[in-house]
Scaffold this motif. Structure first.
Motif, short mmCIF file in Angstrom:
data_model
loop_
_atom_site.label_atom_id
_atom_site.label_comp_id
_atom_site.label_asym_id
_atom_site.label_seq_id
_atom_site.Cartn_x
_atom_site.Cartn_y
_atom_site.Cartn_z
N PRO A 36 0.80 -1.23 0.00
CA PRO A 36 0.00 0.00 0.00
C PRO A 36 0.83 1.28 0.00
O PRO A 36 0.28 2.37 -0.16
N TYR A 37 2.14 1.15 0.20
CA TYR A 37 2.96 2.36 0.37
C TYR A 37 3.81 2.67 -0.86
O TYR A 37 4.46 1.79 -1.40
N PRO A 38 3.85 3.94 -1.28
CA PRO A 38 4.80 4.34 -2.32
C PRO A 38 6.19 4.49 -1.72
O PRO A 38 6.33 4.57 -0.50
N PRO A 39 7.24 4.56 -2.56
CA PRO A 39 8.57 4.85 -2.02
C PRO A 39 8.58 6.25 -1.40
O PRO A 39 7.78 7.10 -1.79
N THR A 340 -2.88 -0.15 4.28
CA THR A 340 -2.45 0.78 5.33
C THR A 340 -3.36 0.57 6.54
O THR A 340 -4.45 0.00 6.40
N PRO A 341 -2.96 1.06 7.72
CA PRO A 341 -3.85 0.93 8.88
C PRO A 341 -5.25 1.48 8.59
O PRO A 341 -6.24 0.85 8.97
N ALA A 342 -5.35 2.61 7.89
CA ALA A 342 -6.66 3.20 7.60
C ALA A 342 -7.46 2.30 6.67
O ALA A 342 -8.67 2.10 6.86
N GLU A 343 -6.80 1.74 5.66
CA GLU A 343 -7.51 0.85 4.73
C GLU A 343 -7.98 -0.42 5.43
O GLU A 343 -9.11 -0.88 5.21
#
Ligand SMILES: Cc1ncc(COP(=O)(O)O)c(C=O)c1O
Length: 355
Positions: A36-39, A340-343
């Motif tokens: 879920p995270y971009p660089p 992500t935690p929110a997702e």
């Protein structure tokens, strides 16, 4: 009169359905096992710098040597034994091209990643499927027996397996590699989350091929799959590979990431912590059956028909994977990627409200 061209397509292809994934603009997208995270911004800036100077009029480096060197360094395997593909999907196709013959057979434990079967059928292979046990373990005896009967040219095992999420028993895997005959491909697409690998066996098992990918650690857009095998086999596979299969943009971007890869480990650690939370919270929902995961997703079974659960979540903007339509091992099962935690909270809230 000649038939229209589409009716002249091989029957095996006509019988297939194209690989479909939804590509929504605004949804909590937990259906493709992406990171879920971009660089971080600094790495994105280095990618932009690298790409700015690209010679658009020139073909890519056909051997992607700089990137292969970086991957060789990371995996501790000689650069001559590293082959890159346009995603590991392409590498699977390439293996099917190289190891085919008259009536070739692919042996796979099922359920597993759907592209093995799909690509094999596209290439005219026979697909021999051996069910996992109800606990999603390899059935070593059944696999050996089927291998004796059908003499597979290629056996492919995902480790950890998709969609079940588990790494199979190591002893059973070792025996499979030693006894099955033909080439054995261990697809370690989720290696960064599992930290278990057959990499150490490559040197002494000449029939072993390992697949990895940069897709699951956050570079899915680049389409870079990695094959590790003996340099002698890579020399042969290079004859089948299309010369410019990894674009210059992808090579440059991946190099920029792998030159400073520290952030990848941090992101993996965050995903693993969230996987533990997802597992814990899902376990509290009445009637849900959970399956332990070594990957960046969790498989679970609901008391309700999985299609209903899937549709209700989708209507609320949360996309996960429904696998439970047919009777069988995945009956009423769904797969959710760790976001992500929110997702993850959005998914959990929506799911709890259905239960
Ligand atoms: C087991 C397995 N292998 C390979 C792939 C495809 O990887 P790539 O993006 O490198 O083609 C996936 C993607 O879901 C997968 O689950």
């Amino acid at each position: 009169v000649t038939a229209p061209a589409e009716e002249l397509v091989r029957p095996a292809i006509r019988a297939l359905r194209a690989y479909e994934v939804e590509h929504p603009e605004r949804a909590v997208k937990l259906d493709a096992n992406e990171n879920p995270y971009p660089p971080p911004a600094g790495v994105m800036a280095r990618i932009a710098d690298a790409v700015r100077g690209v010679d658009l009029n020139r073909y890519p480096d056909p051997s992607a040597l700089r990137l292969r060197r970086l991957i060789a360094g990371r995996t501790g395997w000689p650069v001559e034994g590293v082959l890159l593909g346009n995603g590991s999907d392409e590498l699977i196709s390439l293996l099917l091209s190289a190891f085919g013959g008259p009536d070739p057979a692919l042996l796979i434990p099922v359920p597993t990643f759907s592209m093995y079967r799909h690509l094999a059928l596209c290439s005219g292979w026979r697909v021999e499927e051996v069910p996992l046990t109800p606990g999603f373990e390899l059935d070593g005896e059944a696999l050996s027996e089927r291998a004796r009967e059908t003499r597979p040219n290629l056996t492919v095992v995902a480790y950890p397996n998709n969609p079940t999420g588990n790494c199979f028993d190591r002893g059973t895997m070792e025996r499979l590699v030693a006894n099955v005959g033909g080439v054995v491909v261990v697809d370690e697409a989720y290696h960064d989350f599992a930290h278990q690998t057959f990499r150490a066996r490559l040197a002494d098992r000449g029939n072993l091929v390992i697949l990895r990918t940069l897709s699951k650690v956050g570079l899915a857009a680049l389409r870079i799959g990695v094959l590790l095998a003996s340099p002698a086999l890579v020399r042969e596979l290079n004859k089948v590979r299309l010369p410019y299969n990894v674009s210059t943009f992808s090579q440059l971007a991946a190099e920029a990431v792998l030159e400073e890869p520290g952030f990848l480990d941090e992101q993996v650690a965050t995903v693993l912590a969230e996987r533990a939370r997802l597992f814990r919270e899902l376990g509290r929902v009445r009637g849900v059956e959970l399956f332990p995961s070594d990957a960046n997703f969790v498989l679970f079974r609901t008391p309700r028909p999985s299609r209903e659960v899937f549709e209700a979540l989708r209507a609320g903007g949360v996309l996960i994977r429904d696998l439970g339509g047919a009777a069988g091992l995945l009956h009423r099962c769904l797969r959710v990627t760790v976001g992500t935690p929110a997702e993850n909270s959005a998914f959990l809230d929506a799911f709890r409200s259905l239960a």
